[in-house]
Each structure stands twice: as structure tokens, then as C-alpha cells.
Design a protein around this motif. Structure first.
Motif, short mmCIF file in Angstrom:
data_model
loop_
_atom_site.label_atom_id
_atom_site.label_comp_id
_atom_site.label_asym_id
_atom_site.label_seq_id
_atom_site.Cartn_x
_atom_site.Cartn_y
_atom_site.Cartn_z
N ALA A 1 0.01 3.21 -3.15
CA ALA A 1 -0.72 4.39 -2.66
C ALA A 1 0.18 5.61 -2.72
O ALA A 1 1.38 5.54 -2.48
CB ALA A 1 -1.20 4.15 -1.23
N ARG A 2 -0.43 6.76 -3.05
CA ARG A 2 0.34 8.00 -3.19
C ARG A 2 -0.41 9.15 -2.53
O ARG A 2 -1.63 9.25 -2.64
CB ARG A 2 0.54 8.32 -4.68
CG ARG A 2 1.23 9.66 -4.96
CD ARG A 2 1.21 9.95 -6.44
NE ARG A 2 1.59 11.31 -6.76
CZ ARG A 2 2.76 11.68 -7.27
NH1 ARG A 2 3.68 10.77 -7.53
NH2 ARG A 2 3.02 12.94 -7.53
N GLY A 3 0.34 9.99 -1.82
CA GLY A 3 -0.24 11.19 -1.23
C GLY A 3 0.05 12.40 -2.11
O GLY A 3 -0.38 12.48 -3.25
N GLY B 1 3.04 2.17 3.21
CA GLY B 1 1.97 1.71 2.34
C GLY B 1 2.03 0.25 1.98
O GLY B 1 1.38 -0.19 1.03
N MET B 2 2.76 -0.53 2.75
CA MET B 2 2.94 -1.95 2.43
C MET B 2 1.95 -2.86 3.15
O MET B 2 1.84 -4.04 2.81
CB MET B 2 4.36 -2.39 2.78
CG MET B 2 5.44 -1.70 1.96
SD MET B 2 7.09 -2.21 2.47
CE MET B 2 7.06 -3.95 2.06
N LEU B 3 1.24 -2.33 4.17
CA LEU B 3 0.36 -3.17 4.97
C LEU B 3 -1.11 -2.86 4.75
O LEU B 3 -1.94 -3.75 4.76
CB LEU B 3 0.69 -3.01 6.47
CG LEU B 3 2.15 -3.27 6.86
CD1 LEU B 3 2.31 -3.12 8.37
CD2 LEU B 3 2.60 -4.65 6.41
N GLY C 1 4.82 -0.37 -13.54
CA GLY C 1 4.32 -0.41 -14.90
C GLY C 1 3.23 -1.44 -15.12
O GLY C 1 2.54 -1.42 -16.14
N ASN C 2 3.06 -2.34 -14.15
CA ASN C 2 2.00 -3.35 -14.25
C ASN C 2 0.97 -3.19 -13.14
O ASN C 2 0.24 -4.13 -12.81
CB ASN C 2 2.60 -4.75 -14.18
CG ASN C 2 3.24 -5.05 -12.82
OD1 ASN C 2 3.57 -4.12 -12.09
ND2 ASN C 2 3.42 -6.32 -12.51
N GLY C 3 0.91 -1.98 -12.53
CA GLY C 3 0.04 -1.80 -11.37
C GLY C 3 -0.78 -0.52 -11.41
O GLY C 3 -0.68 0.30 -12.32
N VAL C 4 -1.59 -0.37 -10.37
CA VAL C 4 -2.44 0.80 -10.19
C VAL C 4 -1.79 1.75 -9.19
O VAL C 4 -1.37 1.32 -8.11
CB VAL C 4 -3.85 0.40 -9.69
CG1 VAL C 4 -4.65 1.61 -9.25
CG2 VAL C 4 -4.59 -0.36 -10.78
N LEU C 5 -1.69 3.01 -9.56
CA LEU C 5 -1.29 4.04 -8.61
C LEU C 5 -2.57 4.59 -7.99
O LEU C 5 -3.41 5.16 -8.69
CB LEU C 5 -0.51 5.16 -9.30
CG LEU C 5 0.03 6.19 -8.31
CD1 LEU C 5 1.28 5.67 -7.63
CD2 LEU C 5 0.31 7.51 -8.97
#
Length: 496
Positions: A81-83, A212-214, A96-100
């Protein structure tokens, strides 16, 4: 291995599969995967660490957030997750293997409740925008990070951000009441309450600073405070950094809790003064900014007491703001310190250790010695009142080996912070930047407990994996002997 040099090749077939699944319910323009479209998301404010994400998702409401998370869970795709991307620890570094998962479009202030002095906001709302919206009601939101003009409240919650006035008014965790969040499985969590307290374990505190880990937060209820009747700021100059550090301890020892108490050294004031024209004395080795707020009588008395302590502590000059404009100028320089570092160095690396106030003189002297040892200049600018250090190590990334040398310098500052009874972060979070230093601070059972908490919320470790909490194996690989000893003592502990 330096994380800044690591890259991950993107699986194009997997990329198309994930993008297609997300475009089943998101507009085509809200699912990005072409390199020129996703490259702007390759880092947060810690630009030394970069990775182009496989896919970027830009939902517009929490229903879409829920579906993104559930889709990624079903496909076992990691999510970061990004703000606003202003974080300084690499917490929003993509995979590189995930969704932002960008929450920038969730930027509505849903309600200002004057009687209860609260605001209900979405995570993409800028920190400063909350106070701007509350101003007509005579209210404001107290935590004020230097990046408050740009940083988002969701990111503030993720990192438990503070700011210039956190000494008196606390960090983010002390200024929020309720969170609405979604697990990686797309299940809703409502944590906290609209009252002053909520039953059960304090999951609000657990979620705040969890990086953003939980879970992914989609609504935040924040506390608002009445604007003080009056505020004044003292600028005190010192001919020695150690004296300035001791003055901080003396102020608090005198029973005074200023609204804000900040320190800047000579390199910092020289960098910011040409930009903001705050009137800083450029011959001073260090300056303190010490603010009082409250009713007229309280401020008058507190300012006089603080002036006396500053003078007794060896201040060579003590100046009190005589107008709101002058007070804003004093603070403008402090808030501009990080970007102003670019005036004196091609690159800088910002640390975030927190120490007991009594240790300030010792630690500041040690940082000066380390600066000499590594041949790197260091700007000291920080929340002196609560001991939250922000040394800015100046370097040139174009010079071979300088980044590695800078990282080693920074790691030694964090280790020193632990040795004097402090911690490796006060408000920037751990992210990827300080993950090895976590091995210095925490022992095996503590690290295992952190992983167990993560596992309870996110069984498959899909939310922001690889951040904040190191594995025991990583700690052993980086030579942390107390962790190796812990593994030998507790051989049957699970290894997440």
C-alpha cells in the motif's frame, strides 16, 4: 547485499494475468503496468532504494480496495500500500512480483464534527488539509510532520508520524480514535471507537505504525484540538552543540513541556537561511526553537521561564518572536531543513533514532566523531524535546562506495541509539532501511512474536512482505550473534 542494488525481473505472463483480473472491476486507466506508467512509483522518499512494481492499482473507493485485496489474496500476489510516497524508510518500496496499491484517490474529508472535535477522513487526505478544513471551526489537527503539506494521513498512520509539536501533543497514535481497515482477504476491521476508549486489546495502537503489514486503512477518525489563544517561539543560539543538547534536558527538567522544541546545527541553518530568510544567526553552532502555546498568561509566564533556562544553559542569544509572521519564519526554516539539504549536497540519507534526552550531548558528540571517521558531513536537525534524532548524512551517490559508507555510518548511529537506551526509529518507520538494525534491538523471542502477530492478520505474508521485521535467518546472516544464540537456545521456535 545492498537493497538499493537489488532488482527483480518481472514475469510478463504473470503481469498480464494480474492486470486482467484487476481490470475486471477497475477502469483500464486505474490499472497500470507499462514501464513508463509504473516507473514513477519505483520508490518513496528514500530514493536510494528502487524497484519498478509489476502492476499499480488506483482504486477510487473502499469497495474497490476490498476487491483488489481479495483478488490479490486469491492469486497469492503480494500487495504494497502507498500513500503520498513521502516516507523516508522505504516502507512503500514496491515489489517486482506484486501490486502497488495506491490510495491517492481516496482523498475526501467525510465529516468535521465540531461538538466531538473529530474529523472522519480517507487515507489520501493530506495532513495539512485536515487543519485547513477544521480552521473555520476554530480547530486543528496537532501532528505536523515536516512534509505535512504533501504527506497523507494514511501514511502518517502507517508510520506513526509525529512532527514539530509532538512533545506536547503526541504522535499520530495519540491523535486518532478509530480506523476502518481491510485485511488481505478483503474482510472489514473496525478498530477503536468514537468515544475516548474502546473495549478489548488496544488494536488501534497495534495498527498505528504497522507499516501496512497487517491491513489497509480506508477511513480514519482523528482528534481535533481548539486553536490556542496565543503562541510564541523562542530562538536560542549556542556556540556549542553540546550546550544546546544540555539546554533541552534542562528545560524539561525544570518541569516545562513546550509545544515544540527543535534543534538545528550550523550546517543546517546555513542551508536553509538563504531559502527562507528566517533570520537565523549563522555564526551559531546550534540553535533551539522552543515554542509555548495556550492562553495569554500561560504563554507569558512560560516564555520567561524558558528564556531563563536557555540563558543559564549558555545561550549566546535569545530571541522571542514578536508577531505571528516572525513565528512562522522561525518554523519555516525547520520545516524546510530536509529539502534544503539539496542546496549543500547531491544526496542525503536521513536517520531516525530516538534517545533519552539526557543522552543528547553524548550522542551528538559521537555523531561528530563518526562524521570525521567516515569523512562525510552530517546535518543535525531533530525533535530535540522527545529525543527523536534526524541526522542527515550528506553524500554523493555518483561516487563509488559512498552510499555503502553512508549506510554503515547510519547503522552505527542507530546502534548508538540503542546503547544509550533508545530505539532505531521514532516516526519514519523501519521499512527496508532499518530492517537489519532491528536485529540489534530485538531478541529472538521478540522477533518471533512480531512474526506471530503478522501471521494472525496475514497468514501468507502478502501485505508489504520483507519490510520492518527481519527473519531470524536474516539476522544470523548479518552477524548478529545474540540472535544466533537465541536460535540455539530455542531450537523449536517456528521460523516464519
Amino acid at each position: 547485499m545492498n537493497i538499493a542494488l537489488e532488482t527483480a525481473a518481472i514475469d510478463r505472463a504473470r503481469q498480464r494475468e494480474v492486470a486482467t483480473a484487476l481490470r475486471a472491476f477497475l477502469p483500464e486507466s486505474a490499472v497500470l503496468f507499462e514501464k513508463e506508467d509504473v516507473k514513477p512509483y519505483e520508490c518513496d522518499g528514500l530514493s536510494a532504494y528502487r524497484q519498478v512494481p509489476m502492476v499499480v492499482a488506483l482504486p477510487e473507493n473502499e469497495q474497490q480496495v476490498q476487491r483488489v485485496l481479495r483478488t490479490c489474496y486469491d492469486m497469492r500476489v503480494p500487495v504494497v500500500a502507498r500513500g503520498a510516497g513521502t516516507g523516508l524508510s522505504g516502507g512503500a518500496l514496491p515489489l517486482g512480483n506484486g501490486v502497488l496499491l495506491s490510495l491517492a484517490k481516496l482523498m475526501r474529508i467525510l465529516e468535521i464534527d465540531k461538538p466531538s472535535r473529530t474529523a472522519l477522513v480517507q487515507p489520501g487526505v493530506r495532513n495539512l488539509a485536515i487543519s485547513e478544513a477544521a480552521a473555520p471551526y476554530g480547530l486543528y489537527y496537532a501532528p505536523d510532520p515536516s512534509s505535512q503539506i504533501a504527506c497523507s494521513i494514511g501514511g502518517n498512520v502507517a508510520e506513526n508520524a509525529g512532527g514539530m509539536h509532538c512533545l506536547k501533543y503526541g504522535l499520530t497514535v495519540h491523535n486518532i480514535l478509530k480506523l476502518r481497515a481491510w485485511t488481505i482477504e478483503g474482510e472489514l476491521l473496525e478498530i477503536g471507537g468514537d468515544g475516548l476508549d474502546a473495549a478489548g486489546y488496544d488494536l488501534l495502537a497495534l495498527m498505528t505504525g504497522s507499516e501496512g503489514m497487517l491491513a489497509v486503512v480506508t477511513e480514519i477518525t482523528v482528534r481535533l484540538l481548539p486553536r490556542p489563544e496565543r503562541a510564541q517561539c523562542i530562538l536560542a543560539a549556542f556556540d556549542d552543540v553540546t550546550k544546546a543538547g544540555q539546554a533541552v534536558a534542562n528545560i524539561v527538567a525544570a518541569g516545562i513541556i513546550p509545544a515544540g522544541l527543535e534543534m538545528m546545527d550550523k550546517i543546517t541553518t546555513a542551508a536553509v537561511e538563504p531559502f527562507v530568510n528566517a533570520g537565523y544567526p549563522l555564526d551559531a553552532e546550534a540553535i533551539l526553537l522552543c515554542e509555548s502555546d495556550g492562553n495569554d498568561q500561560e504563554v507569558t509566564e512560560e516564555i520567561e521561564r524558558m528564556k531563563a533556562v536557555m540563558q543559564a544553559s549558555g545561550a549566546t542569544e535569545v530571541r522571542v518572536s514578536q508577531s505571528e509572521q516572525e513565528r512562522y519564519r522561525f518554523w519555516a526554516g525547520r520545516k524546510a531543513a530536509f529539502p534544503a539539504a539539496g542546496r549543500v549536497s547531491p544526496d542525503y540519507y536521513c536517520m531516525d533514532g530516538t534517545i533519552p534526552r539526557k543522552a543528547l550531548p553524548r550522542v551528538l558528540n559521537a555523531i561528530a566523531d563518526l562524521s570525521q571517521e567516515y569523512g562525510l558531513r552530517c546535518m543535525n536537525v531533530f525533535h530535540a524535546g522527545d529525543g527523536n534524532l534526524h541526522p542527515l548524512i550528506l553524500y554523493d551517490a555518483n561516487q563509488p562506495g559512498e552510499l555503502e559508507k553512508t549506510e554503515e555510518f547510519g547503522a552505527r548511529i542507530l546502534k548508538l541509539s540503542i546503547e544509550v537506551g533508545g530505539t532505531i526509529t521514532g516516526e519514519h518507520g523501519v521499512g527496508v532501511e532499518k530492517i537489519n538494525s532491528m536485529c540489534d534491538q530485538f531478541r529472538p523471542l521478540e522477533l518471533e512474536t512480531f512474526h506471530a502477530v503478522k501471521h494472525a492478520f496475514d497468514e501468507h505474508a502478502l501485505l508489504n512482505p520483507g519490510k520492518a521485521v527481519p527473519t531470524l535467518r536474516r539476522c544470523v546472516e548479518f552477524g548478529h550473534m545474540h540472535v544466533r544464540a537465541g536460535q540455539e537456545k530455542f531450537p523449536d521456535l517456528p521460523r516464519f
